[in-house]
Design a protein around this motif. Structure first.
Motif, short mmCIF file in Angstrom:
data_model
loop_
_atom_site.label_atom_id
_atom_site.label_comp_id
_atom_site.label_asym_id
_atom_site.label_seq_id
_atom_site.Cartn_x
_atom_site.Cartn_y
_atom_site.Cartn_z
N ASN A 182 32.14 29.75 35.75
CA ASN A 182 30.71 29.42 35.85
C ASN A 182 30.52 27.94 36.15
O ASN A 182 29.67 27.56 36.96
CB ASN A 182 30.01 29.79 34.55
CG ASN A 182 29.41 31.18 34.60
OD1 ASN A 182 28.55 31.46 35.42
ND2 ASN A 182 29.87 32.06 33.73
N LEU A 235 31.37 27.20 39.80
CA LEU A 235 30.34 27.69 40.72
C LEU A 235 29.11 26.80 40.65
O LEU A 235 28.50 26.48 41.67
CB LEU A 235 29.97 29.14 40.39
CG LEU A 235 28.97 29.77 41.36
CD1 LEU A 235 29.54 29.88 42.78
CD2 LEU A 235 28.53 31.15 40.88
N ALA A 281 23.76 32.25 43.68
CA ALA A 281 25.12 32.58 44.13
C ALA A 281 25.76 33.47 43.09
O ALA A 281 25.44 33.37 41.88
CB ALA A 281 25.94 31.31 44.34
N ALA A 309 29.66 35.28 42.04
CA ALA A 309 31.10 35.22 42.30
C ALA A 309 31.85 36.27 41.51
O ALA A 309 31.52 36.57 40.36
CB ALA A 309 31.64 33.83 41.93
N ASP A 310 32.87 36.81 42.19
CA ASP A 310 33.81 37.75 41.57
C ASP A 310 35.15 37.02 41.42
O ASP A 310 35.89 36.88 42.40
CB ASP A 310 33.97 38.97 42.47
CG ASP A 310 35.04 39.95 41.97
OD1 ASP A 310 35.60 39.71 40.88
OD2 ASP A 310 35.31 40.93 42.68
N MET A 313 27.61 43.18 42.92
CA MET A 313 27.17 43.08 44.31
C MET A 313 27.99 44.08 45.10
O MET A 313 29.23 44.06 45.05
CB MET A 313 27.42 41.67 44.86
CG MET A 313 26.87 41.47 46.26
SD MET A 313 25.06 41.28 46.33
CE MET A 313 24.90 39.56 45.87
N VAL A 336 28.60 46.20 48.94
CA VAL A 336 28.49 45.93 50.37
C VAL A 336 28.67 47.23 51.15
O VAL A 336 29.58 48.02 50.86
CB VAL A 336 29.59 44.93 50.81
CG1 VAL A 336 29.39 44.53 52.27
CG2 VAL A 336 29.61 43.69 49.92
N TYR A 383 23.85 44.26 51.54
CA TYR A 383 24.27 43.81 50.21
C TYR A 383 23.27 44.33 49.18
O TYR A 383 22.06 44.18 49.37
CB TYR A 383 24.28 42.28 50.14
CG TYR A 383 25.18 41.64 51.14
CD1 TYR A 383 26.54 41.52 50.90
CD2 TYR A 383 24.68 41.15 52.34
CE1 TYR A 383 27.39 40.93 51.83
CE2 TYR A 383 25.51 40.56 53.29
CZ TYR A 383 26.86 40.46 53.02
OH TYR A 383 27.69 39.88 53.95
N LEU A 439 22.31 44.23 45.01
CA LEU A 439 22.51 43.59 43.71
C LEU A 439 22.06 44.54 42.61
O LEU A 439 20.94 45.08 42.68
CB LEU A 439 21.68 42.30 43.65
CG LEU A 439 21.78 41.50 42.37
CD1 LEU A 439 23.16 40.86 42.22
CD2 LEU A 439 20.69 40.42 42.35
N GLU A 481 32.42 48.35 49.36
CA GLU A 481 32.99 47.47 48.33
C GLU A 481 31.99 47.38 47.19
O GLU A 481 30.78 47.31 47.43
CB GLU A 481 33.18 46.04 48.85
CG GLU A 481 34.01 45.87 50.09
CD GLU A 481 33.87 44.44 50.65
OE1 GLU A 481 33.89 43.47 49.86
OE2 GLU A 481 33.73 44.31 51.87
N HIS A 529 31.68 44.82 43.87
CA HIS A 529 32.28 43.68 43.17
C HIS A 529 31.52 43.35 41.89
O HIS A 529 30.31 43.11 41.95
CB HIS A 529 32.25 42.42 44.04
CG HIS A 529 33.14 42.49 45.22
ND1 HIS A 529 34.49 42.30 45.13
CD2 HIS A 529 32.87 42.73 46.53
CE1 HIS A 529 35.03 42.42 46.34
NE2 HIS A 529 34.08 42.69 47.20
N PRO A 530 32.21 43.29 40.76
CA PRO A 530 31.58 42.68 39.59
C PRO A 530 31.38 41.20 39.89
O PRO A 530 32.29 40.56 40.44
CB PRO A 530 32.61 42.88 38.47
CG PRO A 530 33.91 43.05 39.17
CD PRO A 530 33.62 43.65 40.52
N VAL A 531 30.22 40.67 39.59
CA VAL A 531 29.97 39.24 39.83
C VAL A 531 29.49 38.60 38.52
O VAL A 531 28.33 38.22 38.37
CB VAL A 531 28.97 38.99 40.99
CG1 VAL A 531 29.67 39.23 42.32
CG2 VAL A 531 27.74 39.89 40.90
N PRO A 532 30.43 38.42 37.57
CA PRO A 532 30.05 37.87 36.26
C PRO A 532 29.73 36.39 36.31
O PRO A 532 29.14 35.85 35.36
CB PRO A 532 31.31 38.13 35.42
CG PRO A 532 32.44 38.16 36.40
CD PRO A 532 31.85 38.79 37.63
N VAL A 533 30.11 35.72 37.40
CA VAL A 533 29.89 34.27 37.54
C VAL A 533 28.71 34.07 38.49
O VAL A 533 28.76 34.49 39.64
CB VAL A 533 31.17 33.59 38.06
CG1 VAL A 533 30.92 32.11 38.34
CG2 VAL A 533 32.31 33.77 37.06
N THR A 534 27.64 33.46 37.99
CA THR A 534 26.42 33.33 38.80
C THR A 534 25.74 31.98 38.57
O THR A 534 25.94 31.33 37.54
CB THR A 534 25.38 34.42 38.42
OG1 THR A 534 25.04 34.27 37.04
CG2 THR A 534 25.92 35.82 38.65
N VAL A 535 25.00 31.56 39.58
CA VAL A 535 24.06 30.45 39.39
C VAL A 535 22.73 30.88 39.97
O VAL A 535 22.66 31.74 40.83
CB VAL A 535 24.49 29.13 40.09
CG1 VAL A 535 25.73 28.57 39.44
CG2 VAL A 535 24.69 29.30 41.58
#
Lengths: 82, 82
Positions: A16, A19, A40, A42-43, B5, B7, B50, B52, B74, B76-82
């Motif tokens: 985190n 990012l 944004a 991120a995986d 996310m 795709v 895409y 969400l 695809e 994707h887990p996206v646990p990291v976000t801003v």
């Protein structure tokens, strides 16, 4: 102005904080190009990062990412949204 | 619950109405899986879409998309976000 989704690969293990730092670099460079990076996601496992922005063009999005030091692998205009 | 996310490829020429219809099919099937599709963005030129969502797992996201008739390429887990 349009909406854009861009994609970066190779960010395996991104945190985190990393990012947020990358996003802040985008914010620091976006005004000269008339771009705004909104969110944004991120995986950390696959290393893929998605960035949502509003911008005058895909090239403008890429120029901000280049100035911030992280060129995108793909930049897609996404005029169709729900 | 996490953020995901996903795709899809091959949606060249997709219109706002078609994306809305596809999204409504997801909404019609999501409750049984504990998923919620929040937003979707499409590039009619390259045909990429895409989506969400918040969901208990990537498999749950895919099951909803399958029930709605449009399996994702695809998720994707996206646990990291801003």
């Amino acid at each position: 102005m349009g909406t854009f989704m861009d994609v970066h690969h190779g960010f395996q293990g991104i945190t985190n904080e990393q990012l947020r730092e990358a996003h802040e670099k985008d914010l620091a460079h976006e005004k000269s190009e008339g771009v705004h990076f909104e969110r944004a996601w991120a995986d950390p496992e696959s290393g893929v990062v998605y960035c949502l922005s509003t911008a005058p063009s895909a090239d403008a999005v890429q120029r901000v990412h280049e100035k911030a030091g992280h060129r995108a692998d793909e930049v897609h205009p996404v005029p169709v949204t729900v």
